[in-house]
Design a protein around this motif. Structure first.
Motif, mmCIF file in Angstrom:
data_model
loop_
_atom_site.group_PDB
_atom_site.id
_atom_site.type_symbol
_atom_site.label_atom_id
_atom_site.label_comp_id
_atom_site.label_asym_id
_atom_site.label_seq_id
_atom_site.Cartn_x
_atom_site.Cartn_y
_atom_site.Cartn_z
ATOM 1 N N LEU A 26 0.944 -1.220 0.021
ATOM 2 C CA LEU A 26 0.012 0.000 0.123
ATOM 3 C C LEU A 26 0.753 1.030 0.083
ATOM 4 C CD1 LEU A 26 -2.753 1.493 0.255
ATOM 5 C CD2 LEU A 26 -2.090 1.179 2.791
ATOM 6 N N GLY A 27 1.964 1.203 0.797
ATOM 7 C CA GLY A 27 2.793 2.343 0.773
ATOM 8 C C GLY A 27 3.487 2.947 -0.470
ATOM 9 N N ILE A 28 3.810 2.082 -1.562
ATOM 10 C CA ILE A 28 4.372 2.679 -2.652
ATOM 11 C C ILE A 28 3.284 3.561 -3.204
ATOM 12 C CG2 ILE A 28 3.228 0.577 -3.945
ATOM 13 C CD1 ILE A 28 6.046 0.670 -5.491
ATOM 14 N N TYR A 29 1.895 3.257 -3.295
ATOM 15 C CA TYR A 29 0.934 4.024 -3.579
ATOM 16 C C TYR A 29 0.747 5.629 -3.109
ATOM 17 C CZ TYR A 29 -0.742 0.053 -6.192
ATOM 18 O OH TYR A 29 -0.448 -1.121 -6.991
ATOM 19 N N LEU A 30 1.031 5.438 -1.652
ATOM 20 C CA LEU A 30 1.119 6.472 -1.004
ATOM 21 C C LEU A 30 2.335 7.666 -1.054
ATOM 22 C CD1 LEU A 30 -0.250 5.410 2.443
ATOM 23 C CD2 LEU A 30 -1.605 6.431 0.607
ATOM 24 N N MET A 200 5.356 1.468 6.183
ATOM 25 C CA MET A 200 4.667 1.793 4.709
ATOM 26 C C MET A 200 5.658 2.392 4.014
ATOM 27 S SD MET A 200 0.932 3.246 5.704
ATOM 28 C CE MET A 200 -0.561 2.289 6.452
ATOM 29 N N VAL A 201 6.607 3.404 4.449
ATOM 30 C CA VAL A 201 7.479 4.095 3.490
ATOM 31 C C VAL A 201 8.937 3.682 3.574
ATOM 32 C CG1 VAL A 201 8.324 6.480 3.180
ATOM 33 C CG2 VAL A 201 5.836 6.118 4.342
ATOM 34 N N VAL A 202 9.525 3.120 4.632
ATOM 35 C CA VAL A 202 10.894 3.005 4.495
ATOM 36 C C VAL A 202 11.149 1.941 3.607
ATOM 37 C CG1 VAL A 202 13.073 2.206 5.713
ATOM 38 C CG2 VAL A 202 11.105 3.918 7.091
ATOM 39 N N PRO A 203 10.632 0.597 3.509
ATOM 40 C CA PRO A 203 10.842 -0.251 2.539
ATOM 41 C C PRO A 203 10.832 0.234 1.157
ATOM 42 C CG PRO A 203 9.541 -1.285 4.216
ATOM 43 C CD PRO A 203 9.522 0.330 4.257
ATOM 44 N N ASP A 240 15.135 -8.938 23.731
ATOM 45 C CA ASP A 240 14.041 -8.476 24.627
ATOM 46 C C ASP A 240 13.884 -7.202 24.659
ATOM 47 O OD1 ASP A 240 12.079 -8.751 26.811
ATOM 48 O OD2 ASP A 240 13.520 -8.423 28.457
ATOM 49 N N THR A 241 13.564 -6.724 23.243
ATOM 50 C CA THR A 241 13.345 -5.233 23.182
ATOM 51 C C THR A 241 11.711 -5.308 22.345
ATOM 52 O OG1 THR A 241 14.061 -5.579 20.720
ATOM 53 C CG2 THR A 241 15.733 -4.829 22.355
ATOM 54 N N ALA A 242 11.301 -4.064 22.247
ATOM 55 C CA ALA A 242 9.943 -3.905 21.763
ATOM 56 C C ALA A 242 9.877 -4.140 20.653
ATOM 57 C CB ALA A 242 9.628 -2.480 22.087
ATOM 58 N N PRO A 243 9.003 -5.095 20.018
ATOM 59 C CA PRO A 243 8.936 -5.601 18.783
ATOM 60 C C PRO A 243 8.568 -4.810 17.549
ATOM 61 C CG PRO A 243 7.653 -7.182 20.316
ATOM 62 C CD PRO A 243 8.053 -5.814 20.996
ATOM 63 N N GLY A 244 7.784 -3.852 17.879
ATOM 64 C CA GLY A 244 7.387 -2.855 16.830
ATOM 65 C C GLY A 244 8.459 -1.943 16.540
ATOM 66 N N ALA A 245 9.239 -1.667 17.496
ATOM 67 C CA ALA A 245 10.668 -0.686 17.354
ATOM 68 C C ALA A 245 11.533 -1.336 16.671
ATOM 69 C CB ALA A 245 10.860 -0.121 18.551
ATOM 70 N N SER A 246 11.637 -2.783 17.253
ATOM 71 C CA SER A 246 12.686 -3.595 16.319
ATOM 72 C C SER A 246 12.435 -3.594 14.947
ATOM 73 C CB SER A 246 12.884 -4.838 16.954
ATOM 74 O OG SER A 246 13.143 -4.786 18.587
ATOM 75 N N VAL A 247 11.320 -3.665 14.562
ATOM 76 C CA VAL A 247 10.932 -4.026 13.153
ATOM 77 C C VAL A 247 11.150 -2.816 12.508
ATOM 78 C CG1 VAL A 247 9.009 -4.143 11.421
ATOM 79 C CG2 VAL A 247 8.959 -5.751 13.633
ATOM 80 N N VAL A 248 10.717 -1.701 12.982
ATOM 81 C CA VAL A 248 11.093 -0.199 12.161
ATOM 82 C C VAL A 248 12.572 -0.113 12.093
ATOM 83 C CG1 VAL A 248 10.579 2.026 12.454
ATOM 84 C CG2 VAL A 248 8.908 0.621 12.825
ATOM 85 N N LEU A 249 13.560 -0.327 13.302
ATOM 86 C CA LEU A 249 14.795 -0.065 12.935
ATOM 87 C C LEU A 249 15.255 -1.122 12.253
ATOM 88 C CD1 LEU A 249 15.644 0.208 16.872
ATOM 89 C CD2 LEU A 249 15.782 1.708 15.412
ATOM 90 N N MET A 250 15.156 -2.277 12.095
ATOM 91 C CA MET A 250 15.654 -3.339 10.712
ATOM 92 C C MET A 250 15.114 -2.846 9.579
ATOM 93 S SD MET A 250 17.276 -5.567 12.421
ATOM 94 C CE MET A 250 17.498 -6.334 11.010
ATOM 95 N N ALA A 251 14.140 -1.889 9.395
ATOM 96 C CA ALA A 251 13.678 -1.456 7.984
ATOM 97 C C ALA A 251 14.612 -0.099 7.892
ATOM 98 C CB ALA A 251 12.309 -1.018 8.023
ATOM 99 N N ILE A 252 14.841 0.535 8.679
ATOM 100 C CA ILE A 252 15.710 1.777 8.675
ATOM 101 C C ILE A 252 17.288 1.253 8.325
ATOM 102 C CG2 ILE A 252 16.707 3.764 10.020
ATOM 103 C CD1 ILE A 252 13.962 3.951 11.035
#
Length: 288
Positions: A26-30, A200-203, A240-252
Motif C-alpha cells: 500500500l505504501g508505494i501508492y502513498l 509503509m514508507v521505509v521499504p 528482549d526489546t519492543a517488537p514494533g520498534a525492532s521491526v522499524v529499526l531493521m527497516a531503517i
C-alpha cells in the motif's frame, strides 16, 4: 530460535510477516502521491477508535477500523474538494485523533499499559482471534493492491489523465483511503500507530534506490518489508526489546545498508570507467 516454539511467538511472527507484506504494498501508492505521512494521521484517528472500544467494552481493533475508515474517507473528501490543504487536513487528524484517543482511554477503566500497547505495538499479546483478523484483512489489502496495480498506478501518477482515460478516479481514491485505514488499524498490534507509517514508507524508499520500474520497486519493497518484520521479531525475541520498534529499526537499517552499498558501487563504477579521450572531428584541420 527456541522461543518460536511457543504459540504466542508464532502468532507474533505470523502477524508481523503479514503486516510487513501488506504495508509496503500500500505504501508505494502513498509515496507516489506524496502522502507518506497520511499513515500517521489515520493512526491517530484509529487511536480514538481504540479509546471508544475500551470505553464501550467492544473490540478495540474492530471499532478502530470503523473510526479510522470514516476518518480516512473524510480526509479524502476534503482533499478532493480542495477546501483545505493536505497539510492542514493531516494536522487536524493528528491533533484531533490523539486528543480524542487519550481522552476516551482516560474515561475507560483501562490502564496506560493498554494505551501503550496500541501506541507502540504489542506482538506478544496477539490472541488467535487478533491473528485471524490481521491475516484476513492484511492479505486482502495485499491482493487488492496487486490486482488493481495498473489502475491505482495511473491514478497516483497522473489523476487528470486517469480521469480522461475513463478510470473511476474517485472510487479508486476512496479505496486507497479505506485500505490505508484498515492497514493502519490491523498493524496497531504489530508495530503501533506511531510507527506503522515507517513500515509503509521505509521499504519503498529502500527499494527505490536499487530498482527502476514501478513493478520491480513494489516487489522489492514487499520483500524488504518481510525481511524487516521477520528479522525485527527475531531481534526482539533475543534481545528482549519492543517488537514494533525492532521491526522499524531493521527497516531503517536496511535503508542505510542499501544507501551505503549503492554509493560505494557508484564510486567504484566511475573509477572503472576509463575517461574518454577526445578525437578530432572529421572536418577539423590539424595544424602543425
Amino acid at each position: 530460535m527456541e522461543l518460536f516454539q511457543y504459540p504466542y511467538m508464532q502468532r507474533a511472527l505470523i502477524g508481523a510477516l503479514v503486516i510487513g507484506l501488506a504495508a509496503p504494498a500500500l505504501g508505494i501508492y502513498l509515496v507516489q502521491r506524496r502522502l507518506a505521512l497520511i499513515g500517521d494521521g489515520v493512526g491517530h484517528v484509529a487511536l480514538t477508535g481504540v479509546g471508544a472500544g475500551l470505553l464501550l467494552n467492544r473490540s478495540p481493533v474492530l471499532v478502530a477500523v470503523v473510526v479510522a475508515t470514516l476518518g480516512a474517507i473524510t480526509i479524502e473528501l476534503v482533499r478532493a474538494r480542495g477546501r483545505t490543504s493536505g497539510d492542514l487536513a493531516l494536522a487536524l487528524l493528528f491533533y484531533g485523533g490523539i486528543a480524542g484517543g487519550v481522552t476516551l482511554v482516560g474515561l475507560s477503566d483501562s490502564t496506560s499499559a493498554s494505551l501503550n500497547a496500541y501506541l507502540f505495538g504489542s506482538l506478544s499479546t496477539i490472541m488467535p482471534a487478533d491473528l485471524t483478523t490481521i491475516a484476513v484483512l492484511g492479505l486482502a489489502i495485499g491482493v487488492t493492491m496487486l490486482v488493481l496495480r495498473p489502475a491505482l498506478f495511473a491514478v497516483c501518477h497522473d489523476e487528470e489523465y486517469a480521469r480522461v482515460s475513463g478510470l473511476p478516479v474517485r472510487t479508486l481514491n476512496m479505496l486507497l483511503a479505506v485500505a490505508t485505514a484498515v492497514t493502519v488499524t490491523i498493524a496497531m498490534r504489530a508495530v503501533g500507530v506511531l510507527l506503522i507509517s515507517a513500515l509503509m514508507v521505509v521499504p519503498v524508499a529502500t527499494a527505490q534506490q536499487v530498482t527502476r520500474g514501478f513493478r520491480s520497486t513494489m516487489a522489492a519493497a514487499m520483500a524488504l518489508g518481510l525481511f524487516a518484520a521477520g528479522s525485527g521479531v527475531w531481534v526482539a525475541a533475543n534481545a528482549d526489546t519492543a517488537p514494533g520498534a525492532s521491526v522499524v529499526l531493521m527497516a531503517i537499517a536496511s535503508f542505510g545498508v542499501v544507501a551505503v552499498l549503492g554509493a560505494a558501487w557508484r564510486v567504484l563504477r566511475r573509477r572503472r570507467t576509463p575517461a574518454a579521450t577526445p578525437t578530432p572531428e572529421p572536418h577539423e584541420v590539424v595544424l602543425h
